[in-house]
Design a protein around this motif. Sequence first.
Motif: not given
Length: 417
Positions: A175-180, A183-184, A188, A344-345
Amino acid sequence: TVDPKTASQYAYLFEGIKNATDIQNGKKKPETLGIKAVGKYKLVVTLDRRIPYFNNLMAFGSFFPQNEKAVKKYGSKYGTASKYMVYNGPYIMSGWSGSNLSWKLKKNPYYWDKKNVKLDAVNYSVQKTPSTAYNLYQSNKLDAVALDAEQSKQLKSVNGYALYPRGTTFYIQFNQAKNKYLQNANIRKALSMAINRESLTKVLGGSNTVAHTFTPAKLTTVNGKDYTSLISKSDEAYTYYNKKEAQKYLKQGMKELGVSKLSFKLLSDDTDGAKKSTEAMQSNIQETLPQVSITTQNLPFKTRLARTNALNFDMVVSAWGADFNDPISFLDLLTSTNAQNGGKWSNKEYDKLIAASKTTGSDSERWSNLSKAEGILLKDVGISPLYSSTSAWIVRPEIKGLVNLRDHWDFKYAHVN
């Protein structure tokens, strides 16, 4: 399908047919779609651009013909039971109520090629347990049964045992939309490299194979070679278990985020296989990366899907089966605006290459665009491929002419010797 009121998740497959994209975006009316019937026997499709996989698309359900009279007559009941459908194939379905556990396919007397259809009927029955199904097979009451993982191990040397590639990849969406933290990219990479896919497929049993690409192997052949061979091996590095590298990327990622511990929830289905899978990955990750805590969540399929669509997850095990035998059936999903892109990548270069693959007139350029795009996806760990699944069956040897394409049976040429 393309009318935005329908909100079909498969509307994107029509892109390239005249006006389809404008209709989906509400800029033009559905009746302007470039598909029309000319006379009794001709269908004319007008394209905005070349669609290299167009002939394969036509074999997918969203493009099947529907009888307008029947659709209007049955209304909301259309397709909910065998009596609320009409048929143009070699068989007619009979006795299916929508929820009963047995039904028939009967030979269609109006089928255009009925002289080549050998069977008068095919009897279907649903068995609640694999052991019951196999017992019925042994007592000659069933001619073909699907095997579970344990049966597959035991029966692989038995005459009639067959494996059918499903063209399906199981993979993790982050979950790259909500989990900061997710997003890293380094986090991942660490999580992906902490999963031992070899041991995971052994835990699952059966005939599952390790996946190092999003597009499954044996789906598409390019100039005599498997499409996946076009993808750079270096781009697949993060799909291999590597404790040292996983710890290195975790350390880098946590330093960038300014944290010393991380915790994530891993969401999946509530089937026996899914539970085994999430437990194995939980164990893998926590043993390899002691600073990471994983909590498993196993929920019914519909609930899991609803949570994915609502972005109510950290990491989710998803599966995608090919709609037709082309990598675009997978790679389209990870474009920035695709409804199936649950994590949401987003990557501009990836989107550009996928778009270019749809417009180029050169086949070699198209394959280059697709393999480069998949390389970008894997290198950035936009998703993390886990394994590809294969169906194991035992089919009575005297039955010939059966065709299984990615878990879909075709009985047209089936016959008993």
